[in-house]
Design a protein around this motif. Sequence first.
Motif: not given
Lengths: 284, 315
Positions: B302-313
Motif C-alpha cells: 500500500i505504501i508503495l502504491l501511495i508513493f507511485l501515485v504521488m510520483i505520478y501526480i
Amino acid sequence: MDEFNINILSWIGGREENQDSSGSRETKHGLLVVVCDGMGGTKGGSIASKLAVETILEEVANTNHANTAEILREAITKANSVVYHAGCTRQDLQGMGTTVVALLINENKATAAHVGDSRIYQVRGSKKIFRTFDHSMVFELVKRGTISEEQARLSAQSNVILRAIGTKPEVEIEINEEIHYLKGDRFLLCSDGIWGAVNEKEMLKLIKNEKSVERTVEHIMETIDTIGTGTGGKHDNLTAALIETNINSKIQPETGNRIKIIISILSILLFISICLNIWRFIFH
Amino acid sequence: MNKPIFTAEKVNLVSDKGERFTYYHSEQFYIGGGAMGEVYKGWYANNPEQKVAIKKVHARHAENKSIRERAKFEASLFIVHPNLIKMLGYCESDQTKGPVYIISELIRGETIDKFAKRIESARRVVPVSKMMCSILDALHCLHTRTICHRDVKPSNIMVDHMGNAKLMDLGIATADGISFGTLNQGFGTYPYAPPEQITGARDDVNHLSDIYSLGVTFYELLTGFNPFYSRIEIETVERQITMPLPYNKFIPRPLFKVLLKATAKKKSDRYQSAEDFKKAVIKANKGGGVNWLVIVLGILVIILLIFLVMIYINS
Ligand SMILES: Nc1ncnc2c1ncn2[C@@H]1O[C@H](COP(=O)(O)OP(=O)(O)OP(=O)(O)O)[C@@H](O)[C@H]1O
Ligand SMILES: [Mg+2]
C-alpha cells in the motif's frame, strides 16, 4: 517295545486354578495327545479345556474315518460346539473358550491340529524340524515382519489370541496333515505357560534327548516353574506333553533323497573341476 | 455394541460411602455401552432431582478379580478437577462376585467426537484445541499423581452443556485382567493405542502413552477420521507400530508438527509431559506467523502504491 514313549505333566504355576487340561489315548488311528489352555470367567476356563480334551479323545476313538486330518478336524469341530453350547446355557460360563493342540501319531506319520496359541514342536537332537504358528495378534505381526518373534513373546499382548474353541458356533482349524519323523524324534505339545517363559533356543535345549522322556518333562516343568517363582511367582499354568518315537515313520519325504543325489552330483563335479584346475596350474 | 436385554426392574444400590442410588434397568434410562459395561441414568434415592451416571460392569468382567480391584480403584479416585469426571462411589452386593457398579456425576452433553462433527472441518481448530488443552490439564493432574489413564479416546471425553470438556473412564478398560489370556474381542482401543501398548511389556505403558493417545484423538477430532484405523484389526495394529501420522490439510502445519511429535513411535521422542504438549499446542496456534507476514507485506504494498501515485501526480 512300544513305538512311542510319552509323558504329560500339568502344573498350576502361580495361579489360583489350573485352567490347562491334557490327555492321551491309544486309538485305532494311532496315539492321540491333546493339550488345551482354557480362558474366561472364574470357572469357565478350566471347564472349557476339560470339555474339549474329553470330547476330542472320545471322538477320535470312536470315529470310522480313515484320514487322520479329517479325524482331527471332525473331533475338534465337535469339541467347539460342545464348549460353545455349554457356554450358552450358563451365565457364569458365558464367553468361555480354550485353545487346542492335538497330535495323532501312528507308524505311518504324525498329524497335527491347532487353534490358538498352544504349540507343537518337533525336535531332532536339538534341531527344530517342525512347529506350529500361533493364531495370535502378535504372531500375525511376526508373520508380517513388523516385530520379531522374541518381541512377540515378551509383549504384554502376547496372549491375545485370534481364534479359540468354544467362543463362536464355528471355528477354523489349522491342520498339518503329513509330518514325517525319524527314530528318536521328539514332539512337545505345550501351553503358552511353557513357551512364554523361555526363548526358542532355550526351549529346544530343554527338549533335546539327553534324558529319558519322563525326566525331560520333569526337567522342563521344574525349570519353568523356577523361572516363574523367581519373577514374582504369579506365572501362568504350564502343561507339557512329550512324545518320543522309537521307529521311523513309514512315509518319508521323497524330495529329501532327490536333494541328496543332486548335492552329491554337484559336489563330485566341483571336486573334478578343482582337480583339473590344480592339474593345469601345476603343469602349465 | 448390542443393546442389553432390559429387565425393567428397579435397582437400589448402596455405595461404599453409604449413599443410596436408584435406577431402572430399562431402555428409557440407558445411556450407552462400551467394552467395560453399560451406563444408565440414575439418581440419589433421597433426592430424585440429583442425577448420577451408573455404570454396571459387564458380568463377564465382574468375575475377574483384577478388574474388580481396578473398578474399585477408579471409583475411589477423589480428584477434583474441572476437566475430570467426578467419581461418586462404588457399589457391590458381595466383595468377590455379583454385579459391580461405578457411580459418577451425570454429564449432560455429548461425546467430543459428536461435538466436533457439528463444526465445519475448516473451523474446528480453535474450539477443538481449546478442549484438548483442557484435557491435557486433566491428564497433567492425573500424571502428577502417578496415575495413567490408558484409554484416552474420543468416546471417553464428553463436552457438557457449558462447553466444558471432561475426561472419563480412568483406564479400567486396560486393567491387567482383560487382555489376560483372553480372546481378542475387539475392545476398540487399538486405533488409539501407542506401539508400546502392543509390543511392549506390561510396565512399558506409562504417562507417555496417554500423550500418544491424545495426539491421535486430537487428529481424529480435526479431520473426522482415525489415521490408523483399518477394518482389518491387525492392520490397525501394524500401522500403530510403523506408520507415521499422515499429513491432512485440515490441520495447520505448525499444529500438525505438534501432533506428529506427540504421536512419535518412540516414547523418548514425544512430549515428555502433558504440560509441554499443551504449551506446544498453544504456541502452534498463536503462530499467526503467516498472517503477520501477509499484513506486513500488505502494508508495504500500500505504501508503495501511495508513493507511485504521488510520483505520478507530481510529474
Ligand atoms: N458420566 C456420564 N455421563 C453421561 N454419559 C455418560 C457417562 N459415562 C458414560 N456416558 C455415555 O455412555 C457411553 C458408554 O460409555 P462407556 O464408557 O461404557 O463406553 P465407551 O467409552 O464407548 O468404551 P470404554 O468402555 O472403552 O470406555 C459413552 O459413550 C457416553 O456417551
Ligand atoms: Mg468410556
